[in-house]
Scaffold this motif. Structure first.
Motif, short mmCIF file in Angstrom:
data_model
loop_
_atom_site.label_atom_id
_atom_site.label_comp_id
_atom_site.label_asym_id
_atom_site.label_seq_id
_atom_site.Cartn_x
_atom_site.Cartn_y
_atom_site.Cartn_z
N ARG A 68 31.74 49.59 44.39
CA ARG A 68 32.01 51.04 44.52
C ARG A 68 32.35 51.44 45.95
NH1 ARG A 68 27.13 53.46 41.23
NH2 ARG A 68 27.61 52.60 39.19
N HIS A 69 32.26 50.49 46.88
CA HIS A 69 32.51 50.84 48.28
C HIS A 69 34.02 51.03 48.49
CE1 HIS A 69 32.61 50.55 52.64
NE2 HIS A 69 31.30 50.70 52.64
N PRO A 70 34.41 52.04 49.25
CA PRO A 70 35.85 52.27 49.46
C PRO A 70 36.58 51.08 50.07
CG PRO A 70 34.54 54.07 50.40
CD PRO A 70 33.57 53.05 49.90
N SER A 71 35.85 50.21 50.78
CA SER A 71 36.50 49.04 51.38
C SER A 71 36.74 47.93 50.37
CB SER A 71 35.64 48.49 52.51
OG SER A 71 35.74 49.30 53.64
N SER A 72 36.12 48.04 49.20
CA SER A 72 36.26 46.98 48.20
C SER A 72 37.62 47.10 47.53
CB SER A 72 35.15 47.14 47.16
OG SER A 72 35.38 46.30 46.07
N LEU A 73 38.40 46.04 47.58
CA LEU A 73 39.74 46.08 46.98
C LEU A 73 39.61 45.77 45.50
CD1 LEU A 73 41.57 44.32 49.89
CD2 LEU A 73 41.84 46.69 49.17
N PRO A 74 40.35 46.51 44.66
CA PRO A 74 40.08 46.45 43.23
C PRO A 74 40.56 45.18 42.54
CG PRO A 74 41.90 47.96 43.67
CD PRO A 74 41.36 47.53 45.00
N ASN A 75 41.53 44.50 43.09
CA ASN A 75 42.05 43.32 42.38
C ASN A 75 42.80 42.40 43.35
OD1 ASN A 75 44.58 44.56 42.77
ND2 ASN A 75 44.30 45.71 40.87
N GLU A 76 43.25 41.28 42.80
CA GLU A 76 43.92 40.29 43.65
C GLU A 76 45.22 40.82 44.25
OE1 GLU A 76 44.51 36.41 41.90
OE2 GLU A 76 42.38 36.31 41.37
N ALA A 77 45.94 41.64 43.50
CA ALA A 77 47.20 42.17 44.01
C ALA A 77 46.92 43.06 45.22
CB ALA A 77 47.91 42.96 42.91
N ALA A 78 45.88 43.88 45.14
CA ALA A 78 45.54 44.76 46.27
C ALA A 78 45.11 43.92 47.48
CB ALA A 78 44.43 45.72 45.86
N ALA A 79 44.39 42.83 47.20
CA ALA A 79 43.96 41.97 48.30
C ALA A 79 45.18 41.32 48.97
CB ALA A 79 43.01 40.90 47.78
N ALA A 80 46.12 40.84 48.16
CA ALA A 80 47.33 40.21 48.73
C ALA A 80 48.14 41.22 49.53
CB ALA A 80 48.17 39.60 47.60
N ALA A 81 48.20 42.45 49.02
CA ALA A 81 48.95 43.49 49.74
C ALA A 81 48.28 43.79 51.08
CB ALA A 81 49.04 44.75 48.88
N ALA A 82 46.96 43.84 51.08
CA ALA A 82 46.24 44.14 52.33
C ALA A 82 46.44 43.02 53.35
CB ALA A 82 44.75 44.33 52.04
N ILE A 83 46.42 41.77 52.88
CA ILE A 83 46.64 40.63 53.79
C ILE A 83 48.06 40.70 54.36
CG2 ILE A 83 46.87 38.10 53.89
CD1 ILE A 83 43.96 38.80 53.76
N SER A 84 49.02 41.00 53.50
CA SER A 84 50.42 41.05 53.94
C SER A 84 50.63 42.16 54.97
CB SER A 84 51.35 41.27 52.75
OG SER A 84 51.24 40.21 51.85
#
Ligand SMILES: Cc1ncc(C[n+]2csc(CCOP(=O)(O)OP(=O)(O)O)c2C)c(N)n1
Ligand SMILES: [Mg+2]
Length: 568
Positions: free
Chosen positions: A263-279
């Protein structure tokens, strides 16, 4: 009581080194150990609790999970080479999960005259004499040692626990023959003190300052971690840095840890969001992660700076590991994150523009999280996300979930709420069949909690369910297994379609060797193994079925809920 045998010495040394459980698959090699356990018990001397096992890989997964929960190595006793072979792929999971465990294997006796010295008296003892028994696990064990003489026993056991528990933790593999176990113990210089587990190195101050300065100046920083949240201290350190620095946290690629509340705002909801954040990132802080992103799924910025913190940043056990790293720091992840947060807070205190930048990032993440759509309660056909939604309704925040959902791991991470530290664990490794034994180990470590495994149907079968469920009844360690039954090995089917999109398999929408056409009747299997069983096909039936299963669990009975999901 005067100890009579080296086996009695061995069992009492395990207890003295804090080993609470001895998972035992006995054979002809273990007779002195079996006798020692009762002899010590009658003498009122401490010994680990012996838990009988009917399959070695299940025991090892239990010991691994116990480590995950407690950070204390337990002992698994297996029968010579055959028992070692049955540890199977769980030895790989121990390596990748950095789990501290002590495995002791019998070794066929040296003596060929039989008799009271414990020498060979059955044909099998010649047959089981193989040239390199430790070779079975050598590529995975951190340390291997044969106990050849009674006088080395205290050092071998002390060292085994020390090596297993030191970071990066791993498997200590000992062998000992029956005749050595029968020998009179050598207690003259025996000691249990002086086997200190090394304190991991503190993070280097210069490196901490560089990381904090980079985070202070960054436009789009990311924290990529896989396992730093495995301890409450690590979880707290991630949250503190996220609250201060306003950076997204990715941690969903390798399974098995709640690094930050879902539930933390820093938690990314899925793998696509994580990949986008890394990119998008200009600063990536990798902390205790072996696979921080998939190179094929991201496009790193040319100006990105990558910082890597790990107790073992060189990762020599991985032959190829070539993630680009600008600064590598050997340190405990939680300690490093805490130091970085303190340094960053100091910078923000002295520089209002930095404080403002951090505050803006925090606000931006909070706004973005608030915009995420809330999932609707599912109806009709069951889906993996629907199963997670039902679980969210019936399980408590402190219940502990074991994840081995394979192609549906993403549904677990996207859909299952986990808000508390140490309420999710998993194998973090490539050997399927961990979840059931892992559930036993978690329940041993946390008897006050409910333990719920979410597993693929293939993984459930790899977990030797007849053994795991009967062991749950025997040990008094019930768990609930939620099977995502998509009728086979989807993970072994999708790559065929992916590599041959125009191929025969894709056209037929199936791939050879991946469909279970004669799967077991899972509720009947559960019933045969003293467990409560349910089969669910419709979304609206799931919550009541889960409630019945949890009621059985709360009454001390293991349970299996088969969820039929229709997947390609
Ligand atoms: C011990 C072991 N054997 C084989 C594999 C290869 N493998 C990886 S995923 C998978 C399929 C798992 O099936 P299931 O648990 O039903 O999950 P699904 O793929 O259907 O999501 C297999 C066979 C493995 N990882 N470990
Ligand atoms: Mg499956």
């Amino acid at each position: 009581m005067k100890l009579k045998t080296t086996a009695e010495h061995l069992v009492s040394l395990l207890a003295a080194h804090g080993v609470e459980y001895l998972f035992l698959n006995p054979g002809t090699d273990t007779a002195p150990v079996q006798e020692a356990v009762y002899a010590l018990e009658e003498a009122g001397l401490p010994a680990p609790t012996v838990l009988p096992s009917t399959f070695e890989s299940v025991s090892l997964a239990a010991a691994h999970a116990y480590w995950n929960m407690t950070g204390r190595p337990q002992a698994v006793f297996v029968h010579v080479d055959a028992g070692t072979q049955n540890l199977g792929a769980m030895v790989h999971n121990v390596l990748r999960g950095r789990a501290g465990v002590v495995v002791i294997a019998g070794k066929t006796p040296y003596g060929e005259e039989g008799g009271p010295s414990g020498g060979r008296n059955r044909p099998i003892q010649w047959q089981q004499d193989v040239p390199d028994q430790p070779g079975i696990v050598r590529g995975y064990a951190k340390w291997v040692q044969e106990i050849t003489r009674p006088e080395m026993l205290d050092r071998a056991i002390g060292r085994a626990v020390q090596v297993a528990a030191s970071s990066p933790a791993g498997m200590a593999y000992l062998t000992v023959s029956r005749d050595v176990l029968m020998d009179p113990p050598r207690l003259d210089h025996s000691r249990v003190s002086g086997f200190a587990v090394p304190v991991p190195p503190a993070p280097d101050a210069t490196a901490v300052a560089r990381i904090a300065a980079a985070l202070a100046a960054a436009e789009a920083p990311v924290l990529a971690t896989s396992r730093v949240g495995r301890t409450a201290a690590g979880f707290a350190a991630v949250e503190a840095l996220a609250n201060l620095a306003g950076l997204p946290v990715t941690g969903r690629l390798e399974t098995g840890t709640v690094n930050i509340s879902s539930r933390h705002p820093s938690s990314l909801p899925n793998e696509a969001a994580a990949a986008a954040a890394i990119s998008a990132a200009d600063v990536i802080l990798v902390v205790e992660s072996d696979v921080p992103w998939l190179p094929g799924a991201v496009r790193l910025r040319a100006d990105v700076q990558v910082f890597h913190v790990d107790p073992d940043p060189a990762k020599a056990s991985m032959p190829l590991w070539s993630y680009p790293v600008d600064v590598a720091v050997q340190a405990d992840g939680a300690a490093a994150l805490t130091a970085v947060a303190a340094e960053l807070a100091g910078i923000a205190d002295g520089q209002p523009e930095v404080a403002q930048r951090l505050a803006d990032r925090v606000t931006r993440l909070r706004d973005r999280a608030a915009e995420r759509p809330r999932p609707e309660p599912p109806t009709g056909a069951l889906t993996p996300l629907g199963v997670m939604s039902a679980l969210n309704q019936v399980i408590d925040a402190e219940d502990i979930v074991i994840e081995e959902a394979v192609t549906n791991a993403s549904a677990v991470y996207e859909g299952l709420e986990r808000t508390r530290p140490c309420t999710l664990t998993g194998p973090t490794g490539p050997g399927l069949g961990w979840a059931l034994g892992g559930s036993l180990g978690v329940k041993l470590a946390r008897p006050d909690r409910r333990v719920i495994a979410v597993t693929g149907d293939g993984s459930f079968l790899f977990g030797v369910p007849t053994s795991a469920l009967t062991m749950a009844a025997e040990w008094g360690t019930p768990f609930l297994a939620v099977i995502l039954n998509n009728k086979g090995y989807r993970a072994s089917r999708l790559p065929v379609y992916g590599l041959f999109p125009e191929g025969v398999s894709a056209r037929r929408r199936t791939a050879v060797g991946t469909r279970f056409t004669r799967a077991p009747d899972y509720p009947a299997l559960a019933a045969a193994c003293h467990a409560h069983g349910e089969r669910v096909e419709k979304a609206e039936d799931l919550v009541p079925a889960l409630r019945r299963a949890l009621a059985a669990l709360d009454a001390g009975q293991a349970a299996v809920v088969e969820c039929v999901v229709d997947q390609d």
